[in-house]
Design a protein around this motif. Structure first.
Motif, PDB file in Angstrom:
ATOM      1  N   VAL A  13       0.840  -1.202   0.000  1.00  0.00           N
ATOM      2  CA  VAL A  13       0.000   0.000   0.000  1.00  0.00           C
ATOM      3  C   VAL A  13       0.877   1.255   0.000  1.00  0.00           C
ATOM      4  CG1 VAL A  13      -1.620   1.363   1.403  1.00  0.00           C
ATOM      5  CG2 VAL A  13      -2.032  -1.086   1.025  1.00  0.00           C
ATOM      6  N   MET A  14       1.885   1.283   0.880  1.00  0.00           N
ATOM      7  CA  MET A  14       2.755   2.464   0.931  1.00  0.00           C
ATOM      8  C   MET A  14       3.517   2.651  -0.373  1.00  0.00           C
ATOM      9  SD  MET A  14       2.157   4.095   3.730  1.00  0.00           S
ATOM     10  CE  MET A  14       3.487   5.290   3.622  1.00  0.00           C
ATOM     11  N   ASP A  15       3.979   1.575  -0.993  1.00  0.00           N
ATOM     12  CA  ASP A  15       4.669   1.687  -2.287  1.00  0.00           C
ATOM     13  C   ASP A  15       3.774   2.380  -3.301  1.00  0.00           C
ATOM     14  OD1 ASP A  15       7.064   0.532  -1.544  1.00  0.00           O
ATOM     15  OD2 ASP A  15       6.526  -1.470  -2.282  1.00  0.00           O
ATOM     16  N   TYR A  20       2.414   7.525  -6.326  1.00  0.00           N
ATOM     17  CA  TYR A  20       1.460   8.470  -6.915  1.00  0.00           C
ATOM     18  C   TYR A  20       1.940   9.909  -6.828  1.00  0.00           C
ATOM     19  CZ  TYR A  20      -1.804   4.521  -6.305  1.00  0.00           C
ATOM     20  OH  TYR A  20      -2.416   3.299  -6.310  1.00  0.00           O
ATOM     21  N   GLY A  21       2.591  10.262  -5.733  1.00  0.00           N
ATOM     22  CA  GLY A  21       3.023  11.643  -5.554  1.00  0.00           C
ATOM     23  C   GLY A  21       1.870  12.604  -5.323  1.00  0.00           C
ATOM     24  N   LYS A  54      -1.169   4.438  12.829  1.00  0.00           N
ATOM     25  CA  LYS A  54       0.251   4.314  13.177  1.00  0.00           C
ATOM     26  C   LYS A  54       1.043   5.582  12.861  1.00  0.00           C
ATOM     27  CE  LYS A  54       0.607  -0.688  12.479  1.00  0.00           C
ATOM     28  NZ  LYS A  54       1.272  -1.739  11.663  1.00  0.00           N
ATOM     29  N   GLY A  55       0.416   6.534  12.180  1.00  0.00           N
ATOM     30  CA  GLY A  55       1.077   7.799  11.887  1.00  0.00           C
ATOM     31  C   GLY A  55       1.812   7.855  10.560  1.00  0.00           C
ATOM     32  N   TRP A  56       1.621   6.864   9.701  1.00  0.00           N
ATOM     33  CA  TRP A  56       2.309   6.854   8.399  1.00  0.00           C
ATOM     34  C   TRP A  56       1.504   7.543   7.305  1.00  0.00           C
ATOM     35  CZ3 TRP A  56       7.237   6.241   8.069  1.00  0.00           C
ATOM     36  CH2 TRP A  56       7.907   5.503   9.054  1.00  0.00           C
ATOM     37  N   LEU A  57       0.184   7.593   7.466  1.00  0.00           N
ATOM     38  CA  LEU A  57      -0.676   8.273   6.498  1.00  0.00           C
ATOM     39  C   LEU A  57      -1.508   9.324   7.218  1.00  0.00           C
ATOM     40  CD1 LEU A  57      -2.136   5.273   4.424  1.00  0.00           C
ATOM     41  CD2 LEU A  57      -0.312   6.850   3.738  1.00  0.00           C
ATOM     42  N   ARG A  58      -1.732  10.452   6.546  1.00  0.00           N
ATOM     43  CA  ARG A  58      -2.711  11.413   7.054  1.00  0.00           C
ATOM     44  C   ARG A  58      -3.897  11.343   6.090  1.00  0.00           C
ATOM     45  NH1 ARG A  58       1.473  15.167   6.893  1.00  0.00           N
ATOM     46  NH2 ARG A  58       2.059  15.528   4.756  1.00  0.00           N
ATOM     47  N   ARG A  59      -5.038  11.709   6.592  1.00  0.00           N
ATOM     48  CA  ARG A  59      -6.229  11.623   5.744  1.00  0.00           C
ATOM     49  C   ARG A  59      -7.131  12.811   5.978  1.00  0.00           C
ATOM     50  NH1 ARG A  59      -9.242   6.546   8.715  1.00  0.00           N
ATOM     51  NH2 ARG A  59      -9.991   7.712  10.524  1.00  0.00           N
ATOM     52  N   LYS A  60      -7.923  13.085   4.967  1.00  0.00           N
ATOM     53  CA  LYS A  60      -8.979  14.090   5.122  1.00  0.00           C
ATOM     54  C   LYS A  60     -10.190  13.609   4.335  1.00  0.00           C
ATOM     55  CE  LYS A  60      -6.988  17.124   1.618  1.00  0.00           C
ATOM     56  NZ  LYS A  60      -6.381  18.407   1.355  1.00  0.00           N
ATOM     57  N   ARG A  61     -11.339  14.001   4.843  1.00  0.00           N
ATOM     58  CA  ARG A  61     -12.574  13.558   4.218  1.00  0.00           C
ATOM     59  C   ARG A  61     -12.779  14.320   2.907  1.00  0.00           C
ATOM     60  NH1 ARG A  61     -16.382  10.200   5.426  1.00  0.00           N
ATOM     61  NH2 ARG A  61     -15.947   9.886   7.621  1.00  0.00           N
ATOM     62  N   TYR A  66     -12.358   9.027   2.495  1.00  0.00           N
ATOM     63  CA  TYR A  66     -11.130   9.714   2.874  1.00  0.00           C
ATOM     64  C   TYR A  66     -10.146   9.662   1.717  1.00  0.00           C
ATOM     65  CZ  TYR A  66     -12.410   9.659   7.849  1.00  0.00           C
ATOM     66  OH  TYR A  66     -13.014   9.875   9.052  1.00  0.00           O
ATOM     67  N   ILE A  67      -9.322  10.696   1.635  1.00  0.00           N
ATOM     68  CA  ILE A  67      -8.146  10.621   0.776  1.00  0.00           C
ATOM     69  C   ILE A  67      -6.935  10.610   1.708  1.00  0.00           C
ATOM     70  CG2 ILE A  67      -9.152  11.638  -1.306  1.00  0.00           C
ATOM     71  CD1 ILE A  67      -7.740  14.266  -0.537  1.00  0.00           C
ATOM     72  N   TYR A  68      -5.960   9.827   1.322  1.00  0.00           N
ATOM     73  CA  TYR A  68      -4.782   9.591   2.155  1.00  0.00           C
ATOM     74  C   TYR A  68      -3.528  10.084   1.454  1.00  0.00           C
ATOM     75  CZ  TYR A  68      -7.696   6.299   4.815  1.00  0.00           C
ATOM     76  OH  TYR A  68      -8.669   5.724   5.588  1.00  0.00           O
ATOM     77  N   GLU A  69      -2.569  10.533   2.255  1.00  0.00           N
ATOM     78  CA  GLU A  69      -1.256  10.869   1.725  1.00  0.00           C
ATOM     79  C   GLU A  69      -0.210  10.510   2.767  1.00  0.00           C
ATOM     80  OE1 GLU A  69      -0.686  15.040   0.887  1.00  0.00           O
ATOM     81  OE2 GLU A  69      -1.946  15.601   2.557  1.00  0.00           O
ATOM     82  N   PRO A  70       0.997  10.213   2.312  1.00  0.00           N
ATOM     83  CA  PRO A  70       2.043   9.808   3.261  1.00  0.00           C
ATOM     84  C   PRO A  70       2.493  10.976   4.129  1.00  0.00           C
ATOM     85  CG  PRO A  70       2.924   9.927   1.031  1.00  0.00           C
ATOM     86  CD  PRO A  70       1.458  10.178   0.926  1.00  0.00           C
TER      87      PRO A  70
END
Length: 124
Positions: A13-15, A20-21, A54-61, A66-70
């Motif tokens: 998932v992280m890869d 995507y950037g 775990k703190g590796w992704l942040r998200r916003k609705r 949600y959309i996630y980013e590292p």
């Protein structure tokens, strides 16, 4: 951020997200992962939620999802693993000597370039 290596699915998932950037939603990651494996939407959603906790992704609705980013770059994650590995040694100098003696010529060149960018502390 959690101080351990990612599990196999977390790493996949992280890869994808790092590649995507840009922020991504569960559906995008799911469709990407489904090109190489059979996996359910709820599984990907759970993994991404766990990575968020775990703190590796942040998200916003965004709408109903949600959309996630590292939170950190792939390089930042690698550097954290390297520091944690070094911290396990009783003799860090000896561990570094072993590490340096195993570097390929390309890795040694990358290390020399990095040292030019970030001089040792106390020398600036």
């Amino acid at each position: 951020m959690a101080g351990q290596r990612f599990g196999e699915l977390e790493a996949a998932v992280m890869d994808r997200i790092w590649s995507y950037g840009r922020p991504a939603n569960v559906r995008e990651v799911l469709e990407d992962l489904q090109q190489s494996r059979t996996i359910a939407y709820t599984t990907v959603m759970t993994v991404m939620d766990n990575l968020h906790k775990k703190g590796w992704l942040r998200r916003k609705r965004q709408g109903r999802a949600y959309i996630y980013e590292p939170v950190a770059s792939r390089e930042g994650y690698t550097a954290k693993l390297m520091r944690e590995a070094l911290a396990t040694s009783n003799n860090q100098a000896a561990a570094l000597v072993h590490f340096l003696s195993d570097l390929s010529p390309e890795e040694a060149e990358a290390l020399q370039a990095a040292l030019k960018v970030v001089p040792p502390r106390g020398t600036t």
